[in-house]
Design a protein around this motif. Structure first.
Motif, mmCIF file in Angstrom:
data_model
loop_
_atom_site.group_PDB
_atom_site.id
_atom_site.type_symbol
_atom_site.label_atom_id
_atom_site.label_comp_id
_atom_site.label_asym_id
_atom_site.label_seq_id
_atom_site.Cartn_x
_atom_site.Cartn_y
_atom_site.Cartn_z
ATOM 1 N N ALA A 29 0.855 -1.196 0.000
ATOM 2 C CA ALA A 29 0.000 0.000 0.000
ATOM 3 C C ALA A 29 0.890 1.245 0.000
ATOM 4 O O ALA A 29 2.015 1.213 0.517
ATOM 5 N N PRO A 30 0.406 2.342 -0.567
ATOM 6 C CA PRO A 30 1.196 3.577 -0.548
ATOM 7 C C PRO A 30 1.521 3.987 0.896
ATOM 8 O O PRO A 30 0.698 3.828 1.800
ATOM 9 N N ILE A 31 2.737 4.477 1.091
ATOM 10 C CA ILE A 31 3.185 4.898 2.432
ATOM 11 C C ILE A 31 2.201 5.892 3.040
ATOM 12 O O ILE A 31 1.895 5.821 4.230
ATOM 13 N N ARG A 32 1.678 6.805 2.252
ATOM 14 C CA ARG A 32 0.720 7.798 2.758
ATOM 15 C C ARG A 32 -0.510 7.107 3.358
ATOM 16 O O ARG A 32 -1.007 7.499 4.399
ATOM 17 N N GLU A 33 -0.994 6.046 2.708
ATOM 18 C CA GLU A 33 -2.161 5.321 3.204
ATOM 19 C C GLU A 33 -1.829 4.571 4.495
ATOM 20 O O GLU A 33 -2.635 4.536 5.436
ATOM 21 N N LEU A 34 -0.653 3.977 4.547
ATOM 22 C CA LEU A 34 -0.223 3.308 5.779
ATOM 23 C C LEU A 34 -0.108 4.325 6.918
ATOM 24 O O LEU A 34 -0.543 4.072 8.046
ATOM 25 N N ARG A 84 5.724 -1.127 11.766
ATOM 26 C CA ARG A 84 6.747 -2.085 11.361
ATOM 27 C C ARG A 84 6.778 -2.243 9.837
ATOM 28 O O ARG A 84 7.853 -2.338 9.238
ATOM 29 N N VAL A 85 5.607 -2.236 9.212
ATOM 30 C CA VAL A 85 5.552 -2.319 7.743
ATOM 31 C C VAL A 85 6.154 -1.063 7.128
ATOM 32 O O VAL A 85 6.946 -1.138 6.183
ATOM 33 N N ILE A 86 5.810 0.104 7.673
ATOM 34 C CA ILE A 86 6.367 1.368 7.168
ATOM 35 C C ILE A 86 7.891 1.364 7.323
ATOM 36 O O ILE A 86 8.625 1.742 6.402
ATOM 37 N N GLU A 87 8.386 0.935 8.481
ATOM 38 C CA GLU A 87 9.831 0.898 8.716
ATOM 39 C C GLU A 87 10.513 -0.058 7.745
ATOM 40 O O GLU A 87 11.565 0.265 7.190
ATOM 41 N N GLN A 88 9.924 -1.226 7.539
ATOM 42 C CA GLN A 88 10.507 -2.194 6.607
ATOM 43 C C GLN A 88 10.589 -1.597 5.208
ATOM 44 O O GLN A 88 11.593 -1.739 4.530
ATOM 45 N N ARG A 89 9.533 -0.915 4.804
ATOM 46 C CA ARG A 89 9.539 -0.269 3.480
ATOM 47 C C ARG A 89 10.632 0.785 3.422
ATOM 48 O O ARG A 89 11.321 0.914 2.407
#
Length: 98
Positions: A29-34, A84-89
């Motif tokens: 998903a786009p970072i903005r949406e996360l 955690r998903v945002i950090e991984q990205r």
């Protein structure tokens, strides 16, 4: 017990009530949406806890306090999972730039 795992694109959220991941985060998903998802949950739990902090405890039964705590815990767990998903990205992006 089903041992299937979701596709790599989907990251399971923390859960203790089920053996199979039911709630998943779209890692693509786009970072903005996360970020919007995290922001919404974090702001909700902060407002909720602020409201509870301004409330007199003798007004509530012990069961009510447990409910409030569990709601805050679930929302904060969601926040942690999406972070955690945002950090991984972010780490994947910085590794590609190196």
């Amino acid at each position: 017990m089903n041992t299937q795992h979701p596709p790599h694109r989907f990251t399971p959220m923390s859960q203790f009530a089920t053996d199979y991941p039911v709630l998943l985060i779209d890692s693509d998903a786009p970072i903005r949406e996360l970020h919007n998802c995290v922001s919404e949950r974090l702001n909700a739990v902060l407002k909720y806890l602020n409201l509870m902090a301004c409330t007199s405890l003798p007004d509530y039964a012990e069961n009510d306090i447990n409910t409030v705590t569990n709601i805050a815990l679930i929302l904060l767990r969601d926040v942690g999972d999406v972070f955690r998903v945002i950090e991984q990205r972010g780490f994947e992006t910085s590794n590609k730039e190196s």
